[in-house]
Design a protein around this motif. Sequence first.
Motif, PDB file in Angstrom:
ATOM      1  N   LYS A 101      19.422 -58.110 -14.575  1.00 50.42           N
ATOM      2  CA  LYS A 101      19.368 -57.138 -15.663  1.00 50.42           C
ATOM      3  C   LYS A 101      18.654 -55.873 -15.194  1.00 50.42           C
ATOM      4  N   LEU A 102      19.380 -54.739 -15.254  1.00 55.58           N
ATOM      5  CA  LEU A 102      18.832 -53.467 -14.789  1.00 55.58           C
ATOM      6  C   LEU A 102      19.049 -52.376 -15.821  1.00 55.58           C
ATOM      7  N   ASP A 103      18.120 -51.422 -15.900  1.00 54.23           N
ATOM      8  CA  ASP A 103      18.299 -50.268 -16.776  1.00 54.23           C
ATOM      9  C   ASP A 103      19.310 -49.283 -16.191  1.00 54.23           C
ATOM     10  N   THR A 104      19.523 -49.371 -14.863  1.00 54.23           N
ATOM     11  CA  THR A 104      20.339 -48.377 -14.171  1.00 54.23           C
ATOM     12  C   THR A 104      21.818 -48.735 -14.125  1.00 54.23           C
ATOM     13  N   SER A 105      22.207 -49.892 -14.679  1.00 53.85           N
ATOM     14  CA  SER A 105      23.613 -50.274 -14.616  1.00 53.85           C
ATOM     15  C   SER A 105      24.460 -49.341 -15.471  1.00 53.85           C
ATOM     16  N   VAL A 106      25.715 -49.133 -15.054  1.00 53.21           N
ATOM     17  CA  VAL A 106      26.611 -48.245 -15.794  1.00 53.21           C
ATOM     18  C   VAL A 106      26.848 -48.769 -17.197  1.00 53.21           C
ATOM     19  N   THR A 107      27.044 -50.066 -17.320  1.00 52.25           N
ATOM     20  CA  THR A 107      27.342 -50.639 -18.635  1.00 52.25           C
ATOM     21  C   THR A 107      26.135 -50.580 -19.568  1.00 52.25           C
ATOM     22  N   GLY A 108      24.933 -50.440 -19.007  1.00 54.78           N
ATOM     23  CA  GLY A 108      23.733 -50.394 -19.841  1.00 54.78           C
ATOM     24  C   GLY A 108      23.248 -48.994 -20.144  1.00 54.78           C
ATOM     25  N   SER A 109      23.890 -47.991 -19.573  1.00 53.12           N
ATOM     26  CA  SER A 109      23.457 -46.608 -19.752  1.00 53.12           C
ATOM     27  C   SER A 109      23.742 -46.127 -21.171  1.00 53.12           C
ATOM     28  N   ASN A 110      22.854 -45.257 -21.694  1.00 52.26           N
ATOM     29  CA  ASN A 110      22.991 -44.794 -23.072  1.00 52.26           C
ATOM     30  C   ASN A 110      23.070 -43.279 -23.187  1.00 52.26           C
ATOM     31  N   ASP A 111      23.344 -42.550 -22.066  1.00 50.56           N
ATOM     32  CA  ASP A 111      23.468 -41.108 -22.166  1.00 50.56           C
ATOM     33  C   ASP A 111      24.735 -40.757 -22.947  1.00 50.56           C
ATOM     34  N   VAL A 112      24.802 -39.521 -23.445  1.00 54.77           N
ATOM     35  CA  VAL A 112      25.879 -39.115 -24.340  1.00 54.77           C
ATOM     36  C   VAL A 112      27.247 -39.255 -23.681  1.00 54.77           C
ATOM     37  N   ARG A 113      27.373 -38.814 -22.424  1.00 54.75           N
ATOM     38  CA  ARG A 113      28.663 -38.882 -21.735  1.00 54.75           C
ATOM     39  C   ARG A 113      29.118 -40.332 -21.593  1.00 54.75           C
ATOM     40  N   THR A 114      28.208 -41.202 -21.149  1.00 53.04           N
ATOM     41  CA  THR A 114      28.571 -42.608 -20.973  1.00 53.04           C
ATOM     42  C   THR A 114      28.887 -43.256 -22.310  1.00 53.04           C
ATOM     43  N   CYS A 115      28.165 -42.878 -23.343  1.00 53.36           N
ATOM     44  CA  CYS A 115      28.428 -43.414 -24.681  1.00 53.36           C
ATOM     45  C   CYS A 115      29.844 -43.062 -25.129  1.00 53.36           C
ATOM     46  N   SER A 116      30.263 -41.831 -24.876  1.00 52.51           N
ATOM     47  CA  SER A 116      31.618 -41.411 -25.239  1.00 52.51           C
ATOM     48  C   SER A 116      32.665 -42.212 -24.480  1.00 52.51           C
ATOM     49  N   ILE A 117      32.422 -42.398 -23.187  1.00 56.57           N
ATOM     50  CA  ILE A 117      33.368 -43.155 -22.362  1.00 56.57           C
ATOM     51  C   ILE A 117      33.446 -44.602 -22.839  1.00 56.57           C
ATOM     52  N   LYS A 118      32.293 -45.178 -23.182  1.00 54.49           N
ATOM     53  CA  LYS A 118      32.272 -46.557 -23.668  1.00 54.49           C
ATOM     54  C   LYS A 118      33.090 -46.702 -24.945  1.00 54.49           C
ATOM     55  N   ILE A 119      32.956 -45.744 -25.854  1.00 54.44           N
ATOM     56  CA  ILE A 119      33.711 -45.791 -27.106  1.00 54.44           C
ATOM     57  C   ILE A 119      35.207 -45.755 -26.815  1.00 54.44           C
ATOM     58  N   ILE A 120      35.613 -44.829 -25.954  1.00 53.33           N
ATOM     59  CA  ILE A 120      37.026 -44.720 -25.583  1.00 53.33           C
ATOM     60  C   ILE A 120      37.512 -46.008 -24.932  1.00 53.33           C
ATOM     61  N   ASP A 121      36.685 -46.554 -24.029  1.00 48.72           N
ATOM     62  CA  ASP A 121      37.083 -47.765 -23.304  1.00 48.72           C
ATOM     63  C   ASP A 121      37.204 -48.979 -24.217  1.00 48.72           C
TER      64      ASP A 121
END
Length: 315
Positions: free
Chosen positions: A207-227
């Motif tokens: 478990k890491l804070d730096t993983s892509v799936t665990g990131s919470n920045d705005v850009r990643t959040c948008s991509i996660k929603i789309i995905d």
Amino acid sequence: IICPVYNKEPYIEQCINSVVNQTYTNWELILVDDESPDNCPKICDGYAELDARIKVIHQKNKGHSESRNVGIRASQGEYLMFLDADDFLYDSYVLENMYNYTINNNLDVCLSQIATLKKDGELVNSTFKYLEIPYEKLSGTEVLCEMINAKNYHASMCSRLFKKDLICQNNLFFKKLICDDEEWTPKVFYYANRIGFLNKDCYVIRKLDTSVTGSNDVRTCSIKIIDKVTTAVLLMKSFEKFNLTKEQKQILYAKFYSFMNMAVYSYLKNATQLKNAELKTMLKQQMKEVAIYRNELDIKNNIMLFFSRILVALK
């Protein structure tokens, strides 16, 4: 064993060593360097120089999904295993135990339990647990439905052994998604004739804070929603063509629909920060895509609640 490598320098040696130290020795480890900016490429090359079973592929950055696809195409073995560069095999007997169990039971897919290494260093065993069901007597779809009903389904492609022919003959390559396993794994279950479960911890997720799936920045959040929405639509369309019972379809589509709900929840929670007109448009379009599946599901009230919430949010 296919391992995408990107920016995991603190962990890559433990990952590789967990393979090198296996009692089963007839393996091939393919390290796919995805243009990693740290010292991972040099470390990987160093291991390959010492052990002919280790191969390194250096490529321009394509992401973890395409890295896995590159590894699949380059692999020589009859069975495939996926290993993330910040994770590792549980002990030195993992490959021996999983391979023998797979061969002895003529399996297409061998599952195993997963342990988790927490950020404080605590190792939590069996976060994905063995169920008392007759795995080898059930179809892959039946196993999948049993796991979903028991709330013990894990989409990860790791901790598992797959017959390579199952993957290649059914064109089961990874889509470019952050959580690519969520779209990939249900289809693997469907095509598998025999699935078994080795009742042992075989894989450790870090478990890491730096993983892509665990990131919470705005850009990643948008991509996660789309995905999440994309995953729901892709799975619904894929399984529409499959031979399923009414009960199986209700169980599976309810699970697929949960990705839509996750996307909606994330959008509503972060709407102020997101402020993205294209994201709203995409959500509206995908809502229309899945609307035709409402009658397939046994959760109509929840679906209507979902649609009312999203329509209000997207005005």
